[in-house]
Design an enzyme around this catalytic site. Structure first.
Site, PDB file in Angstrom:
ATOM      1  N   LYS A   1       0.847  -1.198   0.000  1.00 29.89           N
ATOM      2  CA  LYS A   1       0.000   0.000   0.000  1.00 29.89           C
ATOM      3  C   LYS A   1       0.884   1.250   0.000  1.00 29.89           C
ATOM      4  O   LYS A   1       2.085   1.164   0.263  1.00 29.89           O
ATOM      5  CB  LYS A   1      -0.938  -0.025   1.205  1.00 29.89           C
ATOM      6  CG  LYS A   1      -0.245   0.009   2.552  1.00 29.89           C
ATOM      7  CD  LYS A   1      -1.250  -0.230   3.677  1.00 29.89           C
ATOM      8  CE  LYS A   1      -0.548  -0.340   4.998  1.00 29.89           C
ATOM      9  NZ  LYS A   1      -1.127   0.438   6.051  1.00 29.89           N
TER      10      LYS A   1
ATOM     11  N   ARG B   1     -10.451   0.667  14.748  1.00 28.58           N
ATOM     12  CA  ARG B   1     -10.410   1.286  13.427  1.00 28.58           C
ATOM     13  C   ARG B   1     -11.597   0.765  12.628  1.00 28.58           C
ATOM     14  O   ARG B   1     -12.703   1.264  12.811  1.00 28.58           O
ATOM     15  CB  ARG B   1      -9.061   0.934  12.791  1.00 28.58           C
ATOM     16  CG  ARG B   1      -8.551   1.885  11.780  1.00 28.58           C
ATOM     17  CD  ARG B   1      -7.065   1.776  11.525  1.00 28.58           C
ATOM     18  NE  ARG B   1      -6.599   0.489  11.029  1.00 28.58           N
ATOM     19  CZ  ARG B   1      -5.353   0.251  10.608  1.00 28.58           C
ATOM     20  NH1 ARG B   1      -4.460   1.218  10.611  1.00 28.58           N
ATOM     21  NH2 ARG B   1      -4.976  -0.940  10.178  1.00 28.58           N
TER      22      ARG B   1
ATOM     23  N   HIS C   1      -5.919  -6.938  13.155  1.00 24.34           N
ATOM     24  CA  HIS C   1      -4.659  -6.189  13.145  1.00 24.34           C
ATOM     25  C   HIS C   1      -4.370  -5.752  14.574  1.00 24.34           C
ATOM     26  O   HIS C   1      -5.276  -5.306  15.284  1.00 24.34           O
ATOM     27  CB  HIS C   1      -4.815  -4.977  12.225  1.00 24.34           C
ATOM     28  CG  HIS C   1      -3.534  -4.253  11.939  1.00 24.34           C
ATOM     29  ND1 HIS C   1      -2.405  -4.883  11.470  1.00 24.34           N
ATOM     30  CD2 HIS C   1      -3.194  -2.931  12.040  1.00 24.34           C
ATOM     31  CE1 HIS C   1      -1.434  -4.000  11.300  1.00 24.34           C
ATOM     32  NE2 HIS C   1      -1.880  -2.808  11.642  1.00 24.34           N
TER      33      HIS C   1
ATOM     34  N   ARG D   1       1.103 -10.798   7.054  1.00 25.95           N
ATOM     35  CA  ARG D   1       1.145  -9.577   6.234  1.00 25.95           C
ATOM     36  C   ARG D   1       2.431  -8.821   6.571  1.00 25.95           C
ATOM     37  O   ARG D   1       2.523  -8.186   7.616  1.00 25.95           O
ATOM     38  CB  ARG D   1      -0.081  -8.695   6.517  1.00 25.95           C
ATOM     39  CG  ARG D   1      -1.413  -9.425   6.337  1.00 25.95           C
ATOM     40  CD  ARG D   1      -2.594  -8.477   6.502  1.00 25.95           C
ATOM     41  NE  ARG D   1      -2.616  -7.795   7.773  1.00 25.95           N
ATOM     42  CZ  ARG D   1      -3.233  -8.240   8.872  1.00 25.95           C
ATOM     43  NH1 ARG D   1      -3.887  -9.393   8.848  1.00 25.95           N
ATOM     44  NH2 ARG D   1      -3.207  -7.550   9.983  1.00 25.95           N
TER      45      ARG D   1
ATOM     46  N   TYR E   1      15.746  31.766   2.782  1.00 27.88           N
ATOM     47  CA  TYR E   1      14.618  32.621   3.165  1.00 27.88           C
ATOM     48  C   TYR E   1      14.728  33.035   4.631  1.00 27.88           C
ATOM     49  O   TYR E   1      15.087  32.229   5.492  1.00 27.88           O
ATOM     50  CB  TYR E   1      13.298  31.858   2.990  1.00 27.88           C
ATOM     51  CG  TYR E   1      12.865  31.718   1.550  1.00 27.88           C
ATOM     52  CD1 TYR E   1      12.539  32.845   0.782  1.00 27.88           C
ATOM     53  CD2 TYR E   1      12.767  30.466   0.970  1.00 27.88           C
ATOM     54  CE1 TYR E   1      12.133  32.694  -0.545  1.00 27.88           C
ATOM     55  CE2 TYR E   1      12.356  30.314  -0.346  1.00 27.88           C
ATOM     56  CZ  TYR E   1      12.039  31.439  -1.096  1.00 27.88           C
ATOM     57  OH  TYR E   1      11.638  31.311  -2.399  1.00 27.88           O
TER      58      TYR E   1
ATOM     59  N   CYS F   1      14.178  25.295   1.102  1.00 24.64           N
ATOM     60  CA  CYS F   1      13.267  25.902   0.122  1.00 24.64           C
ATOM     61  C   CYS F   1      12.391  24.812  -0.501  1.00 24.64           C
ATOM     62  O   CYS F   1      12.568  23.624  -0.226  1.00 24.64           O
ATOM     63  CB  CYS F   1      14.048  26.587  -0.993  1.00 24.64           C
ATOM     64  SG  CYS F   1      15.325  27.708  -0.436  1.00 24.64           S
TER      65      CYS F   1
ATOM     66  N   ASP G   1      12.416  23.675  -3.545  1.00 26.32           N
ATOM     67  CA  ASP G   1      13.098  22.791  -4.500  1.00 26.32           C
ATOM     68  C   ASP G   1      14.596  22.661  -4.244  1.00 26.32           C
ATOM     69  O   ASP G   1      15.283  21.960  -4.988  1.00 26.32           O
ATOM     70  CB  ASP G   1      12.927  23.336  -5.928  1.00 26.32           C
ATOM     71  CG  ASP G   1      11.539  23.889  -6.137  1.00 26.32           C
ATOM     72  OD1 ASP G   1      10.592  23.093  -6.066  1.00 26.32           O
ATOM     73  OD2 ASP G   1      11.393  25.115  -6.317  1.00 26.32           O
TER      74      ASP G   1
HETATM   75  C1  LIG Z   1      -4.051  -4.115   8.271  1.00 24.85           C
HETATM   76  C2  LIG Z   1      -2.562  -4.059   8.120  1.00 24.85           C
HETATM   77  N1  LIG Z   1      -1.881  -5.199   7.994  1.00 24.85           N
HETATM   78  C3  LIG Z   1      -0.533  -5.217   7.876  1.00 24.85           C
HETATM   79  C4  LIG Z   1       0.193  -4.052   7.858  1.00 24.85           C
HETATM   80  C5  LIG Z   1       1.686  -4.114   7.745  1.00 24.85           C
HETATM   81  O1  LIG Z   1       2.274  -3.780   8.947  1.00 24.85           O
HETATM   82  P1  LIG Z   1       3.850  -3.687   9.097  1.00 24.85           P
HETATM   83  O2  LIG Z   1       4.286  -2.669   8.105  1.00 24.85           O
HETATM   84  O3  LIG Z   1       4.070  -3.250  10.494  1.00 24.85           O
HETATM   85  O4  LIG Z   1       4.400  -5.033   8.783  1.00 24.85           O
HETATM   86  C6  LIG Z   1      -0.472  -2.831   8.001  1.00 24.85           C
HETATM   87  C7  LIG Z   1       0.303  -1.600   8.011  1.00 24.85           C
HETATM   88  O5  LIG Z   1      -0.073  -0.555   8.430  1.00 24.85           O
HETATM   89  C8  LIG Z   1      -1.893  -2.840   8.121  1.00 24.85           C
HETATM   90  O6  LIG Z   1      -2.583  -1.691   8.255  1.00 24.85           O
END
Ligand SMILES: Cc1ncc(COP(=O)(O)O)c(C=O)c1O
Length: 391
Positions: A59, A157, A187, A241, A287, A333, A335
């Site tokens: 993601k 969440r 999670h 995951r 700046y 700045c 850029d």
């Molecule tokens: C639902 C879910 N699963 C897995 C992950 C991956 O977690 P990590 O990057 O700590 O391995 C995330 C990351 O935010 C997540 O939101």
């Protein structure tokens, strides 16, 4: 060859398809080491029971590393599923990869349901109403819509929290045409902390809920990086995951201290000096003229600024030139930014903002400390203007 300019370089047309050329006219670039990502995945996979699948979390443009290149590397290294946060991210991945399962971890609008069925994108659900509304969208689709139920075991969440919500959702899915339950997941909020009390309460709730399911879907999953690396092996279930560890970063300093193997960071940020000048004592930089030279000194200009994600809070942060640390001076700045040099370096001299030069390293964690944030945020804030170059 015909070239088309995009915001961070050139693309060309090859056999009618627009392709990135990896040709850019600005020296500022993020270097992404795909071999490091693959090595991390292989080490992570070695911790798992052979039947446990790896879901590569790509993601947010693969945590800023580049979703397509990272997804390809992850699949080659043994990941079998890709996880994203939004429908657009999933469609982007599907446009490049026909085969692998793609799971959207976040909520999707009902209006996306038919696209998801057509493109074989698995959605996260936590509401019976949503399933009933989506059913009308997918009724005529060739492929059934695949769903994973999200359990909110304590993140607060998205997700169902009670047995009655779970059973209602389960039965709605099972009694609805053309939708299928493929998985269930949760999670953890505190997996990266030493104290396990809250974590244990989340595990207990998740286990209680999956135990009441009349039958278990194909994929039960709960582990993120921290859970898989330092918590109980039984929480591997059918899949894990992996996010931050794939990119070679530890989820917290606690986990960093007890890693079962060293992680290899994959992301560096490079640029070069585009101007070098001598200031007289009393001259100022940037700046607001906030930096004033106390003695005659050398100043170098780097073509990277807050529009690239090198935000103003990084003023004072060091960069590496010639294997040595030198501070950014004055305000950053949009850029460009300026760095105090010990001598006159040649134009084109390599500057490392994140990464290694010789014995010295500026890590993503060092930036995170300076920015009072977590390492996850750092590659994500390097904007799309900075091309990702893959090695
Ligand atoms: C639902 C879910 N699963 C897995 C992950 C991956 O977690 P990590 O990057 O700590 O391995 C995330 C990351 O935010 C997540 O939101």
């Amino acid at each position: 060859m015909e070239f088309f300019p995009i915001h961070n370089g050139l693309i060309t047309k090859k056999e009618g398809i627009l392709m990135e050329t990896q040709q850019h006219f600005r020296p500022t670039k993020a270097i992404v080491d795909l071999q490091a990502i693959q090595q991390n995945i292989k080490n992570l996979k070695a911790l798992l029971q052979p039947s446990v699948q790896v879901i590569a979390v790509v993601k947010a443009n693969a945590y800023g590393h580049g979703d397509i290149a990272v997804a390809k590397a992850a699949l080659e290294a043994g990941a079998t599923m890709l996880a994203v946060a939004t429908p657009d991210e999933a469609l982007h991945i599907r446009a490049h990869f026909e085969e692998p399962d793609i799971l959207i971890l976040g909520a999707s609008p009902v209006s996306f349901a038919s696209y998801a069925a057509q493109q074989r994108i698995t959605l996260t659900v936590f509401s019976s109403d949503w399933v009933q509304q989506a059913a009308t969208m997918v009724a005529g689709e060739e492929n059934p819509l695949q769903l994973h139920i999200k359990v909110d075991s304590g993140m607060g969440r998205i997700g169902i929290r009670t047995e009655s919500e779970l059973l209602e959702l389960y039965h709605t899915i099972h009694s609805t045409d053309n939708v299928e339950l493929d998985g269930i997941f949760t999670h953890f909020a505190t997996a990266d902390e030493e104290d396990t009390a809250y974590f244990d309460s989340q595990v207990a709730l998740f286990e209680k809920l999956i135990a009441i399911l009349p039958d278990k879907p194909r994929l039960v999953h709960a582990s993120n990086t921290a859970t898989a690396l330092v918590k109980d092996n039984r929480l591997q279930y059918d899949a894990v995951r992996y996010g931050i560890s794939m990119y070679g970063l530890a989820p917290s300093s606690y986990v960093e201290g007890i890693l079962p193997f060293p992680l290899k960071p994959a992301f560096s940020l490079e640029s070069e000096l585009v101007h070098v000048k001598q200031l007289k004592a009393g001259d100022s930089v940037g700046y607001g003229a906030t930096f004033i030279a106390q003695t005659d000194m050398w100043i170098g200009t780097i073509p990277v600024g807050y529009a690239d994600g090198v935000i103003r809070k990084l003023a004072g942060q060091e960069v590496l030139i010639d294997g040595q640390r030198m501070p950014i001076v004055g305000r950053i700045c949009m850029d460009q930014c300026m760095v105090a040099l010990p001598k006159a370096y040649a134009i084109g001299k390599e500057v490392t903002l994140i990464g290694r030069q010789g014995q010295e390293e500026i890590s993503i964690d060092e930036w995170a400390t300076k920015l009072e944030t977590i390492n996850y945020e750092v590659p994500c804030i390097i904007t799309a203007r900075v091309p990702r170059i893959y090695i």
